[in-house]
Design a protein around this motif. Sequence first.
Motif, PDB file in Angstrom:
ATOM      1  N   UNK A   1      39.206  43.916  37.081  1.00 44.84           N
ATOM      2  CA  UNK A   1      37.873  42.939  37.473  1.00 44.84           C
ATOM      3  C   UNK A   1      38.342  41.779  38.336  1.00 44.84           C
ATOM      4  N   UNK A   2      37.338  41.102  38.973  1.00 47.50           N
ATOM      5  CA  UNK A   2      37.942  40.017  39.832  1.00 47.50           C
ATOM      6  C   UNK A   2      38.562  38.946  39.009  1.00 47.50           C
ATOM      7  N   UNK A   3      38.033  38.595  37.623  1.00 49.78           N
ATOM      8  CA  UNK A   3      38.608  37.502  37.014  1.00 49.78           C
ATOM      9  C   UNK A   3      40.160  37.794  36.784  1.00 49.78           C
ATOM     10  N   UNK A   4      40.464  39.125  36.571  1.00 49.36           N
ATOM     11  CA  UNK A   4      41.756  39.531  35.923  1.00 49.36           C
ATOM     12  C   UNK A   4      42.643  39.175  37.381  1.00 49.36           C
TER      13      UNK A   4
ATOM     14  N   UNK B   1      37.599  42.617  30.940  1.00 50.06           N
ATOM     15  CA  UNK B   1      38.166  43.924  30.766  1.00 50.06           C
ATOM     16  C   UNK B   1      37.127  44.989  30.919  1.00 50.06           C
TER      17      UNK B   1
ATOM     18  N   UNK C   1      52.191  37.591  31.192  1.00 45.94           N
ATOM     19  CA  UNK C   1      50.954  37.616  31.682  1.00 45.94           C
ATOM     20  C   UNK C   1      50.729  38.925  32.928  1.00 45.94           C
ATOM     21  N   UNK C   2      51.177  38.758  33.780  1.00 48.13           N
ATOM     22  CA  UNK C   2      51.016  39.613  34.888  1.00 48.13           C
ATOM     23  C   UNK C   2      51.331  41.024  34.286  1.00 48.13           C
TER      24      UNK C   2
ATOM     25  N   UNK D   1      40.132  27.859  34.161  1.00 42.57           N
ATOM     26  CA  UNK D   1      41.323  27.513  34.151  1.00 42.57           C
ATOM     27  C   UNK D   1      41.329  26.103  33.613  1.00 42.57           C
TER      28      UNK D   1
ATOM     29  N   UNK E   1      48.349  42.076  31.953  1.00 44.72           N
ATOM     30  CA  UNK E   1      47.169  42.367  32.865  1.00 44.72           C
ATOM     31  C   UNK E   1      47.215  43.733  33.755  1.00 44.72           C
TER      32      UNK E   1
ATOM     33  N   UNK F   1      35.794  33.326  33.877  1.00 42.44           N
ATOM     34  CA  UNK F   1      37.370  32.838  33.985  1.00 42.44           C
ATOM     35  C   UNK F   1      37.204  31.187  34.262  1.00 42.44           C
TER      36      UNK F   1
ATOM     37  N   UNK G   1      42.281  37.176  39.703  1.00 49.81           N
ATOM     38  CA  UNK G   1      42.352  35.513  39.833  1.00 49.81           C
ATOM     39  C   UNK G   1      43.630  35.302  38.939  1.00 49.81           C
ATOM     40  N   UNK G   2      43.392  35.634  37.661  1.00 46.78           N
ATOM     41  CA  UNK G   2      44.341  35.041  36.796  1.00 46.78           C
ATOM     42  C   UNK G   2      45.613  35.587  37.082  1.00 46.78           C
ATOM     43  N   UNK G   3      45.699  36.819  37.578  1.00 47.63           N
ATOM     44  CA  UNK G   3      47.135  37.415  37.927  1.00 47.63           C
ATOM     45  C   UNK G   3      47.846  36.462  38.998  1.00 47.63           C
TER      46      UNK G   3
ATOM     47  N   UNK H   1      46.159  31.993  28.014  1.00 48.15           N
ATOM     48  CA  UNK H   1      45.856  33.044  28.723  1.00 48.15           C
ATOM     49  C   UNK H   1      46.873  34.126  28.026  1.00 48.15           C
TER      50      UNK H   1
ATOM     51  N   UNK I   1      45.820  37.460  25.951  1.00 44.76           N
ATOM     52  CA  UNK I   1      46.049  38.776  26.412  1.00 44.76           C
ATOM     53  C   UNK I   1      46.921  39.463  25.478  1.00 44.76           C
TER      54      UNK I   1
END
Lengths: 332, 291
Positions: free
Chosen positions: B95-98, A1, A308-309, A77, A312, A75, B100-102, A265, A269
């Motif tokens: 950022x890129x990893x966000x 972040x 989550x979306x 998974x 974010x 990240x 990917x996560x989304x 996740x 968040x």
Amino acid sequence: MTSSPSTILRKAFPVPAQPAPRGRLAAVAPWLVAACIVGYALVAGGYPATVVGFALIYAVFVSGLNIFMGLTAQVSFGQSAFAAIGGYASAILTTQHEWGWLPAMVAGLAAALAAALAIGYPTLRLKGHYLSMATLAIGLIVHEIAVEWESVTLGYLGISGVPPIDIAGYEVSSDRAVLIMLSACVVATALAVARIRSSRLGRAFAGIAGSEDAARALGINVARYKLVSFLLAAAFASLSGSLFVHVVGYVSPEVFSLHMVILSFTMLYVGGIGTVAGPVIGALVVSVLPETFRSFRDYQDLAYGAALILLLIYAPRGLAGLFAALDTRRKP
Amino acid sequence: MDVTLIGQSLVSGLGIGCVYGLIGIGFCVIYNASGIVNFAQGAFVMLGGMITHVLLVRGELPYGLAILLAVLAVALLGVVIERVVVRPLWNRNAPMFVMILATLAAQIVIERLTYLAVDDQPKTLPVFTDLPPVMVRGIAVNMQALWIVAGSLAIVGLLALFFRTTRTGKAMRACAINREAAALQGIPVHSMLALAFALSAGLGAIAGIMLTPTQYTAFDVGVPFAISGFIAAIIGGFGRPFGAFLGGLMLGVVQAVAILFFGAGLKTVVALSILLLFLFVRPSGILGLAK
């Protein structure tokens, strides 16, 4: 972040002789909320204690994830894979080979670290999406092995009858004893994360999170510290997997699925990524909220994914960010 | 080991390899337009087969029409994901990893919606042409495998034509080379991103539809396909669409032979081992990275 590295750095290099009354509520409030939830479960016992117990196990898991994602801004998974390795090692060694819980847990930890090293070493030198995909794949692979390797894991049937943890001859099996043990684990985990965050190691992580190029220019061995961060996260995942099988007494492949990854996740968040309290409060809130409305069950993953979306996009700093914002508003 | 048996698995490996290749191309198209790796790619593959099945069985539409509508619907969904999930994050410089996560979260949401809208039972589609397999030197080549190979080659050819000759295709390539310079030339970079999502979703859907008659589709088949497609893209050198297709063929063949020796249960293990091998030895792929 974008916000987490700056908060980490502020913590890592404190301005001397300046007490920060502004940050006090933000620092204490999440812990108070967490303590209230655990306290209620302790008094109530029964089903609430089970739900909060699960939440505390997740708090350990998500705290590990937070080291890798929050502090180092990478990240993964595949953390569920490491939880599965730890959990299955504990279950198999204690039920089929008569090991004690502690050596079994340590063996699981060693296996998880070995797997993390094998997957992390080649991928961490590369761009983020290689690691993401490799970790997503290892999650599926461990799941596949747990299903296929029936002679050891019993496939979909799962392994039942895992003994509870005993400490100095006292078996931790009642609701309240389990809750107290798990709370102690969570506090120890949080202290460890706080310690890591303010150490030389944590500053290196923060540097990598801020900018890998800048960190490299400062002489930080980016690949090595990323690997250390990944191994730490895998270690916490493995321990939480072991705790799970001992508390529940049962393990099956479904326990460590993609569902677990998305759930963790969301917890990270909701709580606030990059903070010490965030994973704990996130795990508790996300576990307790769905229990208040029952019909939610079928829609769980859908809701977690959608939440989550939205988080974010609109609230990337989570509840910890909310507490901080309230604090700033009160004392401008 | 019997030679015909090996030949047989090579043929089926080529078929599935084409599908991996198409999914890999989908990854590259979005990556080139935006630098984003879209982890929801597998959802497009799953939905292609699933929507066709629903239109065919519940809607009782003719097969051809059902396929066409399914591809269009999935392409539209690609644009929706771009608008609802990717664009807001893009505008906030996430950022890129966000990112990917989304996109992985989007994958889960689509899976769950499909589960709620249809059910969790595996579904299949009829073969395109109901003819007996062609025998070549004792190796049975079923018609659907021929459809997959021919269809994929045709699509790759059309894509090459699209990127080389049309104005839009050239604009997309310009974005891949340098987005800012492309924007300065008056190319609408944002619409190119939406178009890339539509194109890649459509490709995924076609791959899923061609493959479903030989296997099955269910709400949760997407992620393994996405992983295979991603590995195909890495083998080919990430960002090279045609490299990804070659990579897909390689992966399909190696996997098919490995299944012959180790059994189908370890399919994903074999695929990951290939990925790790490439990441260790040659992370830039067989053709080298695009740039």
